[in-house]
Design an enzyme around this catalytic site. Structure first.
Site, short mmCIF file in Angstrom:
data_model
loop_
_atom_site.label_atom_id
_atom_site.label_comp_id
_atom_site.label_asym_id
_atom_site.label_seq_id
_atom_site.Cartn_x
_atom_site.Cartn_y
_atom_site.Cartn_z
N PRO A 205 0.40 -1.12 0.31
CA PRO A 205 -0.69 0.15 -0.44
C PRO A 205 0.97 1.36 -0.18
O PRO A 205 1.76 0.93 0.70
CB PRO A 205 -0.67 0.29 1.39
CG PRO A 205 -0.06 -1.54 2.27
CD PRO A 205 0.35 -2.33 0.91
N ASN A 206 0.23 2.18 -0.97
CA ASN A 206 0.77 3.34 -0.77
C ASN A 206 2.51 3.53 -1.60
O ASN A 206 3.00 4.45 -1.86
CB ASN A 206 1.07 3.91 0.55
CG ASN A 206 -0.48 4.06 1.47
OD1 ASN A 206 -0.99 4.67 0.53
ND2 ASN A 206 -0.63 4.19 2.20
N ARG B 19 5.72 11.04 -1.84
CA ARG B 19 5.04 10.60 -0.48
C ARG B 19 6.34 11.52 -0.12
O ARG B 19 7.21 10.15 0.49
CB ARG B 19 4.67 9.63 -0.60
CG ARG B 19 4.18 8.83 0.82
CD ARG B 19 4.25 7.51 0.79
NE ARG B 19 3.68 6.70 2.02
CZ ARG B 19 4.03 5.65 2.50
NH1 ARG B 19 4.46 4.64 1.38
NH2 ARG B 19 3.73 4.61 3.41
N TYR C 160 11.26 8.47 1.90
CA TYR C 160 11.77 7.51 1.17
C TYR C 160 11.98 7.89 -0.52
O TYR C 160 12.36 7.32 -1.17
CB TYR C 160 9.86 7.40 0.72
CG TYR C 160 9.17 6.56 1.99
CD1 TYR C 160 9.60 5.80 1.91
CD2 TYR C 160 7.88 6.89 2.52
CE1 TYR C 160 8.84 4.98 3.42
CE2 TYR C 160 6.90 6.72 3.40
CZ TYR C 160 7.53 5.75 3.46
OH TYR C 160 7.07 4.95 5.29
N ASN D 290 8.02 -5.83 -1.30
CA ASN D 290 8.16 -4.69 -0.11
C ASN D 290 6.31 -4.58 0.56
O ASN D 290 5.68 -4.11 -0.50
CB ASN D 290 8.55 -2.99 -0.82
CG ASN D 290 8.42 -2.02 0.28
OD1 ASN D 290 7.68 -2.19 1.52
ND2 ASN D 290 8.53 -0.88 0.12
N ALA E 269 3.19 -1.10 4.83
CA ALA E 269 2.25 -0.72 6.11
C ALA E 269 1.66 -2.46 7.02
O ALA E 269 1.96 -2.42 7.87
CB ALA E 269 1.52 0.49 6.11
N GLU F 184 12.33 -9.13 1.87
CA GLU F 184 11.51 -8.22 2.07
C GLU F 184 12.54 -7.07 1.60
O GLU F 184 13.28 -7.22 2.56
CB GLU F 184 11.56 -8.45 3.66
CG GLU F 184 10.48 -7.30 3.93
CD GLU F 184 9.84 -7.76 5.26
OE1 GLU F 184 9.18 -8.96 5.22
OE2 GLU F 184 10.26 -7.27 6.13
N HIS G 245 12.52 -2.75 2.12
CA HIS G 245 11.86 -2.21 2.42
C HIS G 245 13.40 -0.47 2.22
O HIS G 245 13.96 -0.59 1.60
CB HIS G 245 11.95 -1.28 4.30
CG HIS G 245 10.93 -2.73 4.66
ND1 HIS G 245 9.39 -2.25 4.01
CD2 HIS G 245 11.16 -3.71 5.33
CE1 HIS G 245 9.05 -3.19 5.12
NE2 HIS G 245 9.95 -4.16 5.63
N LEU G 246 12.56 0.41 1.55
CA LEU G 246 13.37 2.27 1.70
C LEU G 246 13.91 1.94 2.38
O LEU G 246 15.40 2.63 3.22
CB LEU G 246 12.44 2.71 0.64
CG LEU G 246 12.04 2.47 -0.94
CD1 LEU G 246 10.47 2.19 -1.06
CD2 LEU G 246 12.28 3.00 -1.58
N ARG H 169 12.96 4.13 13.16
CA ARG H 169 12.36 4.98 13.05
C ARG H 169 10.72 4.58 14.36
O ARG H 169 11.36 3.73 14.79
CB ARG H 169 11.10 4.18 11.71
CG ARG H 169 11.84 4.55 10.86
CD ARG H 169 11.33 5.11 9.41
NE ARG H 169 10.06 5.10 9.24
CZ ARG H 169 8.82 5.34 7.73
NH1 ARG H 169 9.61 4.60 6.90
NH2 ARG H 169 8.16 6.38 8.18
N ARG I 99 7.44 0.26 13.99
CA ARG I 99 7.64 -0.11 12.42
C ARG I 99 8.91 -1.41 12.76
O ARG I 99 9.13 -1.90 11.89
CB ARG I 99 8.28 0.94 11.89
CG ARG I 99 7.20 1.73 11.35
CD ARG I 99 7.82 2.77 10.19
NE ARG I 99 7.02 4.03 10.57
CZ ARG I 99 5.60 4.19 9.25
NH1 ARG I 99 5.42 2.94 8.20
NH2 ARG I 99 4.76 5.68 9.36
C1 DQA Z 1 8.15 1.04 4.49
C2 DQA Z 1 7.69 1.72 5.61
C3 DQA Z 1 6.75 0.37 6.11
O1 DQA Z 1 7.23 1.11 7.94
C4 DQA Z 1 5.82 1.99 5.80
O2 DQA Z 1 5.01 1.64 6.21
C5 DQA Z 1 6.08 1.99 4.16
C6 DQA Z 1 7.03 1.79 3.37
C7 DQA Z 1 9.25 1.09 3.33
O3 DQA Z 1 9.52 0.97 2.12
O4 DQA Z 1 10.35 1.81 3.65
O5 DQA Z 1 4.58 2.20 3.64
O6 DQA Z 1 8.18 -0.44 3.53
#
Ligand code: DQA
Length: 148
Positions: free
Chosen positions: A10-11, A18, A23, A75, A78, A99, A101-102, A108, A112
């Site tokens: 998501p997102n 964003r 990011y 990725n 959330a 997995e 994550h950027l 953080r 998270r």
């Molecule tokens: C994320 C880290 C997650 O905590 C967050 O909700 C994201 C992006 C990252 O790529 O850093 O949407 O997965």
């Protein structure tokens, strides 16, 4: 040819717009274009999927296995921190998953720090920005080729 699925949660369609201080400015399209170059170099084929919906991501994991993918770069965004369903899907297909994550999720907010999905992945890359996708793909290709 070895096929690998790249699944984004998501997102992540908003990358580049964003929270750029966290990011970065790179868009998902640019990340996918770079991954296509790396895939050509490594002689693997990629499929791309992004969804804001948990169940669709669960389906995408099952589809990757059904379509004969040899592994997944994911990725879960959330859903990383909440989704037992995605975790169970990964565990269920028995494919190697990396997995990514950027951001460095461990540096953080506390919520998270916990990943529901990482324990069923072969590894996690976090905090290296968009480049992390490339390292995840290269690591997964090496893992898959070492098993063949
Ligand atoms: C994320 C880290 C997650 O905590 C967050 O909700 C994201 C992006 C990252 O790529 O850093 O949407 O997965």
């Amino acid at each position: 040819m070895v096929k690998i699925a790249v699944i984004n949660g998501p997102n992540l369609q908003l990358l580049g717009r964003r929270k750029v201080e966290v990011y970065g400015h790179v868009t998902l399209d640019t990340i996918e274009a770079r991954l296509r170059e790396v895939a050509a170099e490594c002689d693997v084929e990629l499929t791309f999927f992004q969804s804001n919906h948990e169940g669709s991501i669960v389906d995408a994991v099952a589809d990757a296995a059904a379509e004969g993918c040899a592994g997944i770069v994911m990725n879960p965004a959330a859903y990383t921190h909440t989704s037992i369903a995605i975790r169970d899907a990964i565990e269920g297909v028995r494919l190697p998953v990396i997995e990514i994550h950027l951001s460095n999720i461990h540096a953080r907010e506390e919520f998270r720090h916990k990943s529901m999905t990482a324990p069923v992945c072969i590894g996690q890359i976090a905090g290296l920005g968009a480049d992390g996708y490339e390292w995840a793909l290269r690591a997964l290709v090496r893992h898959i080729k070492s098993k063949n």
